[in-house]
Design an enzyme around this catalytic site. Structure first.
Site, PDB file in Angstrom:
ATOM      1  N   SER A  40       0.741  -1.262  -0.042  1.00  0.00           N
ATOM      2  CA  SER A  40      -0.055  -0.066   0.042  1.00  0.00           C
ATOM      3  C   SER A  40       0.950   1.114   0.031  1.00  0.00           C
ATOM      4  CB  SER A  40      -0.850  -0.003   1.293  1.00  0.00           C
ATOM      5  OG  SER A  40      -1.701   1.286   1.309  1.00  0.00           O
ATOM      6  N   ILE A  55       4.338  11.001   4.419  1.00  0.00           N
ATOM      7  CA  ILE A  55       3.104  11.529   3.490  1.00  0.00           C
ATOM      8  C   ILE A  55       1.925  11.935   4.348  1.00  0.00           C
ATOM      9  CG2 ILE A  55       1.829  11.090   1.377  1.00  0.00           C
ATOM     10  CD1 ILE A  55       4.844  11.333   0.861  1.00  0.00           C
ATOM     11  N   GLY A  56       1.843  11.266   5.005  1.00  0.00           N
ATOM     12  CA  GLY A  56       0.528  11.595   6.160  1.00  0.00           C
ATOM     13  C   GLY A  56      -0.678  10.881   5.554  1.00  0.00           C
ATOM     14  N   LEU A  57      -0.651   9.953   4.954  1.00  0.00           N
ATOM     15  CA  LEU A  57      -2.308   9.232   4.341  1.00  0.00           C
ATOM     16  C   LEU A  57      -2.815  10.268   3.608  1.00  0.00           C
ATOM     17  CD1 LEU A  57      -3.377   7.155   7.511  1.00  0.00           C
ATOM     18  CD2 LEU A  57      -2.141   6.348   5.552  1.00  0.00           C
ATOM     19  N   CYS A  63       0.165   3.136  10.571  1.00  0.00           N
ATOM     20  CA  CYS A  63       0.891   3.873   9.806  1.00  0.00           C
ATOM     21  C   CYS A  63       1.577   5.013  10.632  1.00  0.00           C
ATOM     22  CB  CYS A  63      -0.038   4.855   8.837  1.00  0.00           C
ATOM     23  SG  CYS A  63       0.876   6.065   7.940  1.00  0.00           S
ATOM     24  N   ILE A  65       5.307  -6.213   8.062  1.00  0.00           N
ATOM     25  CA  ILE A  65       5.127  -5.087   8.783  1.00  0.00           C
ATOM     26  C   ILE A  65       4.925  -3.507   8.103  1.00  0.00           C
ATOM     27  CG2 ILE A  65       6.495  -5.898  10.833  1.00  0.00           C
ATOM     28  CD1 ILE A  65       8.820  -4.370   9.682  1.00  0.00           C
ATOM     29  N   GLY A 113       8.395  -5.745   3.623  1.00  0.00           N
ATOM     30  CA  GLY A 113       9.479  -4.744   4.337  1.00  0.00           C
ATOM     31  C   GLY A 113      10.868  -4.832   3.564  1.00  0.00           C
TER      32      GLY A 113
END
Length: 325
Positions: A29, A79-81, A141, A204, A262
Site C-alpha cells: 500500500s 506523506i501522512g495518508l 501508519c 510489517i 518490508g
C-alpha cells in the site's frame, strides 16, 4: 529432486475466508498509487492482488514538505495518508481496477474505529466490490501527525478497530490487520487483532525513524519523523513474521495467513519471508526505482523455489522453523 519447471509450480495462496489468489506477490500500500501508474509498465492483473493506497473517509492533504528523505538502504516518508477520500476512490479508482481485471486488496484507515467501519461499509456497498479480494486495515501508519491514530500500538484499540470493520463485511471476505513493529509485544497485538475478527495479518508497516539534515542541522522532514522502508528494514520484518508464525505453530495464536512486507527487492528476499511463515508478500519501495519489481520478484521467487526442488510455493511456508540448528 523435483523436475518441475517454474511454469508448472503451484503458486496459489489461501488468503483466508474463501479467497484464493493465483500467486503470492502483491503490491504494498502507498507505493503504486491506485494502479494506473504501475499498469503502464506491466499488466497488474498478473499479480496475486493489487493493494491500494490507504483510503480514508474524507480527502486528506497529508503532511507538509519536505516529506521524503533517502537513507542508506532505505527511505523515510512522511506523506501522512494523503488521498482523495472514499467517494473519489469508489467513483474513479475501484471501477478502473475492475476494468483491468485486477484483484484488489483495499487498504483503509480512519480517525477512530467507527470511521474505519464506515469506510469498510462503503467499500462493501460499492458496485465494484466483486473485484475486491479483501480489506487491509491500516492501524499502524507511523507518519501521521496524530500518533493516537497508530491503533496497533495497543491491544485494546487494535481489537476495537478490527471488531468494527469485521462487523461491516461479509464473513467470507478476508480482513487483514496491518501491524507495526514499533511495539513491545507483537504477538499480543496479533492476538488481539485475530480474536477481534482479523482473518489474516500484514507485517510489517514502516518503522518510525528520523533523519537529520547535516547542513542545516535540523530534521530533514517537515513532520520531523517518518516511516522507514526499503532493504534496511527487511531483517526486522522477517523477524516479525517468524515470531508471529512461531506463536501460531505452538498454539499461542490461531493459524491465519500472514502477508510479509518490508524491504523485498528480489525473489530470494521473498523466499526468506515465506520460509519465516508468510503465505504471501508485498513489494513496495523497490517499485520506485524499478516499476517492474513486483512481477520480477514473482518470476525470481518461482525460479528459486523450483531450483530448490519445490513443486508448490505453499511447501516453503514456515519451513525455516523446521530447519533450525
Amino acid at each position: 529432486m523435483s523436475t518441475a519447471t517454474p511454469a508448472q509450480i503451484d503458486t496459489t495462496v489461501d488468503l483466508g475466508g474463501q479467497v484464493s489468489l493465483p500467486n503470492p506477490v502483491l503490491t504494498a500500500s502507498g507505493c503504486a498509487a491506485n494502479g494506473r501508474e504501475l499498469h503502464r509498465f506491466f499488466d497488474i492483473s498478473r499479480l496475486g492482488a493489487f493493494t491500494t493506497k490507504t483510503v480514508m473517509m474524507r480527502p486528506r492533504s497529508g503532511r507538509g514538505t519536505p516529506r521524503m528523505a533517502e537513507t542508506p538502504s532505505g527511505m523515510l516518508n512522511s506523506i501522512g495518508l494523503q488521498g482523495p477520500g472514499i467517494d473519489s476512490f469508489l467513483r474513479h479508482d475501484l471501477p478502473w481496477l475492475k476494468t483491468v481485471q485486477a484483484r484488489v486488496l483495499v487498504s483503509i484507515a480512519g480517525n477512530d474505529p467507527r470511521e474505519f467501519a464506515d469506510v469498510a461499509r462503503m467499500v462493501r456497498n460499492s458496485d465494484d466490490f466483486d473485484t475486491c479480494v479483501g480489506v487491509e486495515v491500516n492501524i499502524s501508519c507511523p507518519n501521521v501527525a496524530n500518533r493516537g491514530l497508530v491503533f496497533s500500538c495497543d491491544p485494546e484499540s487494535t481489537a476495537e478497530v478490527l471488531r468494527e470493520v469485521r462487523s461491516e463485511l461479509p464473513p467470507d471476505v478476508p480482513v487483514l490487520a496491518k501491524l507495526s513493529p514499533d511495539v513491545t509485544d507483537l504477538v499480543a497485538i496479533a492476538r488481539a487483532a485475530i480474536q477481534a475478527g482479523a482473518s489474516g495479518l500484514t507485517m510489517i508497516n514502516t518503522l518510525l525513524g528520523l533523519e537529520i539534515d547535516t547542513d542545516r542541522l535540523r530534521p530533514h522532514l517537515a513532520g520531523i519523523t517518518g516511516g522507514l522502508s526499503g532493504p534496511a528494514i527487511r531483517p526486522v520484518a522477517v523477524r516479525a513474521v517468524f515470531q508471529v508464525h512461531a506463536a501460531m505453530r505452538d498454539g499461542r495464536l490461531p493459524q491465519v495467513p500472514i502477508i510479509g512486507v518490508g524491504g523485498i527487492r528480489t525473489g530470494l528476499d521473498a523466499v526468506q519471508f515465506l520460509a519465516a511463515g508468510a503465505s504471501a508478500v508485498q513489494v513496495g519501495t523497490a517499485t520506485f526505482h524499478d516499476p517492474q519489481a513486483p512481477v520480477r520478484v514473482l518470476t525470481e521467487l518461482m525460479d528459486a523455489a523450483t531450483d530448490r526442488g519445490f513443486t508448490s510455493l505453499s511447501h516453503l511456508v514456515g519451513i525455516a522453523h523446521d530447519r533450525m540448528v
